[in-house]
Design a protein around this motif. Structure first.
Motif, PDB file in Angstrom:
ATOM      1  N   ALA A  52       5.249  -3.669  -6.245  1.00  0.00           N
ATOM      2  CA  ALA A  52       5.476  -2.772  -7.391  1.00  0.00           C
ATOM      3  C   ALA A  52       6.662  -1.862  -7.124  1.00  0.00           C
ATOM      4  N   ASN A  53       6.704  -1.266  -5.935  1.00  0.00           N
ATOM      5  CA  ASN A  53       7.803  -0.360  -5.590  1.00  0.00           C
ATOM      6  C   ASN A  53       9.148  -1.088  -5.618  1.00  0.00           C
ATOM      7  N   GLU A  54       9.172  -2.343  -5.145  1.00  0.00           N
ATOM      8  CA  GLU A  54      10.413  -3.126  -5.168  1.00  0.00           C
ATOM      9  C   GLU A  54      10.891  -3.377  -6.598  1.00  0.00           C
ATOM     10  N   LYS A  55       9.957  -3.393  -7.544  1.00  0.00           N
ATOM     11  CA  LYS A  55      10.300  -3.584  -8.956  1.00  0.00           C
ATOM     12  C   LYS A  55      10.606  -2.262  -9.650  1.00  0.00           C
ATOM     13  N   GLY A  56      10.625  -1.171  -8.883  1.00  0.00           N
ATOM     14  CA  GLY A  56      10.910   0.135  -9.462  1.00  0.00           C
ATOM     15  C   GLY A  56       9.703   0.815 -10.069  1.00  0.00           C
ATOM     16  N   ILE A  57       8.515   0.292  -9.808  1.00  0.00           N
ATOM     17  CA  ILE A  57       7.280   0.884 -10.320  1.00  0.00           C
ATOM     18  C   ILE A  57       6.735   1.818  -9.252  1.00  0.00           C
ATOM     19  N   GLU A  58       6.628   3.100  -9.587  1.00  0.00           N
ATOM     20  CA  GLU A  58       6.092   4.055  -8.626  1.00  0.00           C
ATOM     21  C   GLU A  58       4.588   3.847  -8.501  1.00  0.00           C
ATOM     22  N   MET A  59       4.147   3.595  -7.276  1.00  0.00           N
ATOM     23  CA  MET A  59       2.731   3.386  -7.028  1.00  0.00           C
ATOM     24  C   MET A  59       2.441   3.824  -5.606  1.00  0.00           C
ATOM     25  N   GLY A  60       1.454   4.657  -5.447  1.00  0.00           N
ATOM     26  CA  GLY A  60       1.051   5.112  -4.133  1.00  0.00           C
ATOM     27  C   GLY A  60      -0.048   4.248  -3.555  1.00  0.00           C
ATOM     28  N   LYS A  61      -0.376   4.511  -2.303  1.00  0.00           N
ATOM     29  CA  LYS A  61      -1.396   3.741  -1.583  1.00  0.00           C
ATOM     30  C   LYS A  61      -2.750   3.801  -2.280  1.00  0.00           C
ATOM     31  N   ASP A  62      -3.180   4.995  -2.661  1.00  0.00           N
ATOM     32  CA  ASP A  62      -4.494   5.132  -3.288  1.00  0.00           C
ATOM     33  C   ASP A  62      -4.569   4.398  -4.614  1.00  0.00           C
ATOM     34  N   GLU A  63      -3.496   4.488  -5.403  1.00  0.00           N
ATOM     35  CA  GLU A  63      -3.468   3.794  -6.693  1.00  0.00           C
ATOM     36  C   GLU A  63      -3.523   2.280  -6.499  1.00  0.00           C
ATOM     37  N   ALA A  64      -2.754   1.780  -5.541  1.00  0.00           N
ATOM     38  CA  ALA A  64      -2.746   0.340  -5.278  1.00  0.00           C
ATOM     39  C   ALA A  64      -4.123  -0.128  -4.803  1.00  0.00           C
ATOM     40  N   ARG A  65      -4.749   0.652  -3.934  1.00  0.00           N
ATOM     41  CA  ARG A  65      -6.079   0.279  -3.461  1.00  0.00           C
ATOM     42  C   ARG A  65      -7.081   0.266  -4.605  1.00  0.00           C
ATOM     43  N   GLN A  66      -7.009   1.245  -5.497  1.00  0.00           N
ATOM     44  CA  GLN A  66      -7.947   1.282  -6.605  1.00  0.00           C
ATOM     45  C   GLN A  66      -7.740   0.087  -7.535  1.00  0.00           C
ATOM     46  N   ILE A  67      -6.503  -0.305  -7.746  1.00  0.00           N
ATOM     47  CA  ILE A  67      -6.222  -1.493  -8.561  1.00  0.00           C
ATOM     48  C   ILE A  67      -6.783  -2.729  -7.875  1.00  0.00           C
ATOM     49  N   PHE A  68      -6.524  -2.888  -6.581  1.00  0.00           N
ATOM     50  CA  PHE A  68      -6.976  -4.087  -5.877  1.00  0.00           C
ATOM     51  C   PHE A  68      -8.500  -4.120  -5.737  1.00  0.00           C
TER      52      PHE A  68
END
Length: 104
Positions: A52-68
């Motif tokens: 996501a970050n490589e695509k310019g989408i700001e996403m933190g660790k906690d947000e990514a974990r909650q999505i996954f």
């Protein structure tokens, strides 16, 4: 095979892996996965975050974990995580160093 079909198949395989880890095999502990395979659910969520970050989408660790995970880490730990033995914790330190710390 065209590129779009390849991407769709890869995404489907990822979704199935996610389902397997999050629904079918909640009994498998992250520490065991890391110790045996060198990655775990947290790694998958981190890779999602990095993509996501490589695509310019700001996403933190906690947000990514909650999505996954489909829930917060606190919820996951309360529902599924068990205590790890001192031996497993020691093996985890080695596996984390070899597979996470030295990969960045």
């Amino acid at each position: 095979m065209d590129k779009q079909t390849e991407i769709e198949l890869q995404a489907a395989a990822f979704r199935r892996l996610q389902q397997h880890l999050m629904e079918d095999r909640t009994d498998v502990q992250n520490i065991d996965m890391m110790n045996l395979a060198g990655f775990c659910r947290n790694c998958l969520s981190r890779w999602y975050q990095e993509a996501a970050n490589e695509k310019g989408i700001e996403m933190g660790k906690d947000e990514a974990r909650q999505i996954f995970y489909g829930m917060t880490m606190d919820e996951w730990k309360a529902k599924y995580q068990t205590d790890a033995s001192p031996e497993k914790q020691a093996a985890f330190k080695v596996a984390f160093e070899e597979n996470v710390t030295n990969k960045g």
